[in-house]
Design an enzyme around this catalytic site. Sequence first.
Site, short mmCIF file in Angstrom:
data_model
loop_
_atom_site.label_atom_id
_atom_site.label_comp_id
_atom_site.label_asym_id
_atom_site.label_seq_id
_atom_site.Cartn_x
_atom_site.Cartn_y
_atom_site.Cartn_z
N CYS A 83 31.59 41.05 36.61
CA CYS A 83 31.16 39.71 36.23
C CYS A 83 31.32 39.51 34.73
O CYS A 83 31.60 40.45 34.00
CB CYS A 83 29.69 39.51 36.59
SG CYS A 83 29.38 39.82 38.33
N GLY A 131 35.20 36.85 37.04
CA GLY A 131 34.46 36.50 38.26
C GLY A 131 34.78 35.09 38.66
O GLY A 131 34.57 34.17 37.85
N ASN A 174 26.07 42.25 34.52
CA ASN A 174 27.42 42.71 34.91
C ASN A 174 27.32 44.20 35.18
O ASN A 174 26.89 44.96 34.33
CB ASN A 174 28.40 42.44 33.77
CG ASN A 174 29.76 43.10 33.96
OD1 ASN A 174 30.44 43.43 32.99
ND2 ASN A 174 30.18 43.32 35.19
N GLY A 175 27.73 44.60 36.38
CA GLY A 175 27.69 46.02 36.72
C GLY A 175 27.16 46.22 38.12
O GLY A 175 27.13 45.27 38.92
N TYR A 183 43.13 46.33 33.72
CA TYR A 183 43.23 45.09 34.47
C TYR A 183 42.22 44.01 34.07
O TYR A 183 42.58 42.86 33.87
CB TYR A 183 43.09 45.39 35.97
CG TYR A 183 42.88 44.17 36.85
CD1 TYR A 183 43.90 43.25 37.05
CD2 TYR A 183 41.65 43.95 37.48
CE1 TYR A 183 43.70 42.13 37.85
CE2 TYR A 183 41.44 42.83 38.28
CZ TYR A 183 42.47 41.92 38.46
OH TYR A 183 42.27 40.82 39.24
N THR A 191 48.83 40.21 34.54
CA THR A 191 48.29 41.26 33.69
C THR A 191 49.34 42.26 33.23
O THR A 191 49.22 42.83 32.15
CB THR A 191 47.12 41.96 34.43
OG1 THR A 191 46.14 40.96 34.71
CG2 THR A 191 46.47 43.03 33.59
N ASP A 220 53.68 46.76 37.64
CA ASP A 220 52.33 46.20 37.75
C ASP A 220 51.35 47.09 37.01
O ASP A 220 51.64 48.26 36.76
CB ASP A 220 51.91 46.03 39.22
CG ASP A 220 50.98 44.82 39.39
OD1 ASP A 220 50.46 44.32 38.38
OD2 ASP A 220 50.78 44.38 40.54
N ASP A 221 50.19 46.52 36.68
CA ASP A 221 49.19 47.33 35.96
C ASP A 221 48.57 48.37 36.89
O ASP A 221 48.22 49.46 36.49
CB ASP A 221 48.10 46.43 35.38
CG ASP A 221 47.53 45.47 36.40
OD1 ASP A 221 48.06 44.35 36.51
OD2 ASP A 221 46.60 45.85 37.14
O1 LIG Z 1 47.15 46.32 45.02
P1 LIG Z 1 46.37 45.06 45.02
O2 LIG Z 1 45.17 45.17 45.90
O3 LIG Z 1 47.19 43.86 45.28
O4 LIG Z 1 45.72 44.89 43.57
C1 LIG Z 1 46.42 45.03 42.37
C2 LIG Z 1 46.96 43.72 41.88
O5 LIG Z 1 45.87 42.77 41.69
C3 LIG Z 1 45.80 42.40 40.33
O6 LIG Z 1 46.43 41.15 40.10
P2 LIG Z 1 45.67 39.74 40.19
O7 LIG Z 1 46.44 38.81 41.03
O8 LIG Z 1 44.24 39.96 40.61
O9 LIG Z 1 45.56 39.21 38.69
P3 LIG Z 1 46.59 39.00 37.47
O10 LIG Z 1 47.22 37.64 37.63
O11 LIG Z 1 45.71 39.07 36.26
O12 LIG Z 1 47.61 40.09 37.46
C4 LIG Z 1 46.54 43.47 39.57
O13 LIG Z 1 47.06 42.97 38.35
C5 LIG Z 1 47.63 43.85 40.53
O14 LIG Z 1 48.69 42.93 40.44
N1 LIG Z 2 30.75 42.47 39.24
C1 LIG Z 2 29.51 42.48 38.83
O1 LIG Z 2 29.21 42.76 37.69
C2 LIG Z 2 28.48 42.19 39.89
C3 LIG Z 2 27.04 42.08 39.43
C4 LIG Z 2 26.08 42.25 40.60
N2 LIG Z 2 26.11 43.60 41.09
C5 LIG Z 2 26.42 41.27 41.71
O2 LIG Z 2 26.95 41.65 42.72
O3 LIG Z 2 26.17 40.10 41.54
MG LIG Z 3 48.34 41.34 38.96
#
Ligand SMILES: O=P(O)(O)OC[C@H]1O[C@H](OP(=O)(O)OP(=O)(O)O)[C@H](O)[C@@H]1O
Ligand SMILES: NC(=O)CC[C@H](N)C(=O)O
Ligand SMILES: [Mg+2]
Length: 505
Positions: free
Chosen positions: A2, A28, A102-103, A258, A304, A366-367
């Site tokens: 979050c 989030g 957050n957490g 990421y 990313t 990819d990242d």
């Molecule tokens: O293997 P997966 O389960 O697909 O997850 C990994 C992918 O998800 C994320 O991208 P995302 O679309 O969330 O965001 P971005 O546009 O910031 O890259 C990350 O950058 C990878 O591309």
């Molecule tokens: N990603 C988060 O930081 C989640 C905060 C909290 N555990 C929730 O589920 O709302």
């Molecule tokens: Mg991505």
Amino acid sequence: MCGIVGIVGKQAVNQALYDGLTMLQHRGQDAAGIMTVDEHCTLRLRKANGLVRDVFHTRHMHRLAGNVGIGHVRYPTAGSSSSAEAQPFYVNSPFGIAMAHNGNLTNANDVQEHLFQTARRHINTTSDSEILLNVFANELDKNESLTLNEEDVFRTMTAVHRQVRGAYAVVAMILGHGMVAFRDPWGIRPLALGKRDTEDGEEYIVASESVAIDGTGFKYVRDVEPGEAIYITNDGKLYSRQCADKPMHCPCIFEYVYFARPDSFIDGISVYASRVNMGRKLGEKLKRDYADLDIDVVIPIPETSCDIALEIANVMDLPYRQGFVKNRYIGRTFIMPGQTQRRKSVRRKLNAISAEFRGKNVLLVDDSIVRGTTSEQIIEMAREAGAKKVYFASAAPEIRFPNVYGIDMPSANELIGHGREAIEIRDMIKADGLIYQDLDDLIDAVGAENRSIKRFETSVFSGEYVTGDVSQEYLDRLHAARNDVARSERDGSEDANLELHNDND
Ligand SMILES: O=P(O)(O)OC[C@H]1O[C@H](OP(=O)(O)OP(=O)(O)O)[C@H](O)[C@@H]1O
Ligand SMILES: NC(=O)CC[C@H](N)C(=O)O
Ligand SMILES: [Mg+2]
């Protein structure tokens, strides 16, 4: 993961909180909320499921009066997706406390039971954040005076750290007194402090990422230390103290891979610079160990991985081309709540420019590969666009273990890397070659930007959990509660919206 933000200002804070949340939206996408305290010491609240721009309309902004407030964007890691679990949370005693977290707590069930047995405190949602709020309130309540000073706040924080385990970066408001910001003793989740001078005096902000500090016109001051609590009174005095018995800084490395925005600094590390380093390390590995790959062009999978892929291309002396166009109106797919939605969104989000693929051997970058949703579909799209061979490189190593600290990867068997070697994963995503970054190289890529950090939280790669309390039994319970099937059954059911909070207005 979050996003949280809190401001103690001299003038209305509603717009700055809103702006801060829009700059943290990437952390989030499920729900958003703001609470402010008005001049009569009354709480004002707007929270609902949805993106920041959809949750807050002009009428809500008018209602959010006051010079002190906190905000939250949610990506659930515990409980349900009900809007009743959107944050901030509130408890009326002592003083009235609002909190944004957050957490993820790793001993939430035990703490909830203890709270009931010892203080008869009822938790109405399934959110670990409501539990954390009640631990804080219960400890603050042990000071039975009607007044409150910084010593009371720090004593409370010491007791909170002794009771809860897991990851927590938090902003809380104590009505009539001030704002408290704190970070768990490992500093797993980020939190930074900023300040600005106005004609009426100094204003303070705390936020998950420095981008929300810069973007709202504040100046970054420093990160909140692991285990530290910062107390800012409503009239703008700031107190801080280390409140953890044994703080040990282990920031989450996945923030750099990421989660965070590249223009943020977390714990003195530029997220952008760390991604460029990841690209350099991976490029060097490709050059050293995979010289036989006949790559024509390097193509990132937006968004990313773009900075990473550009550096790989530089190191390998290959052209870099933006072969996929991203639809800017589709959010991040990995943080979407269900697999059906994630799968559908990849093709809606990314589209190939055929000219960059036709007749070429491409290296897609990819990242990270988490569930494999993106990589599998993107490789298919590259082939449909005419690519001859499709190689794939990931700037993070194989993700093999669940995350328990605020990233929604609760089930090992939903992770494509769990129990599989790279060659099996390569076959599953149908790549001609798959190259992962080594964990030591990833740690070095990030750590090079701040050598004072000796350890990172890397459990998704190594299975080692820094808080030392994560048992197989806990992981089994997490899996049972939060795997995709269990979640869709629960969130789709009629009682998903717990009635205490009603967001129809
Ligand atoms: O293997 P997966 O389960 O697909 O997850 C990994 C992918 O998800 C994320 O991208 P995302 O679309 O969330 O965001 P971005 O546009 O910031 O890259 C990350 O950058 C990878 O591309
Ligand atoms: N990603 C988060 O930081 C989640 C905060 C909290 N555990 C929730 O589920 O709302
Ligand atoms: Mg991505």
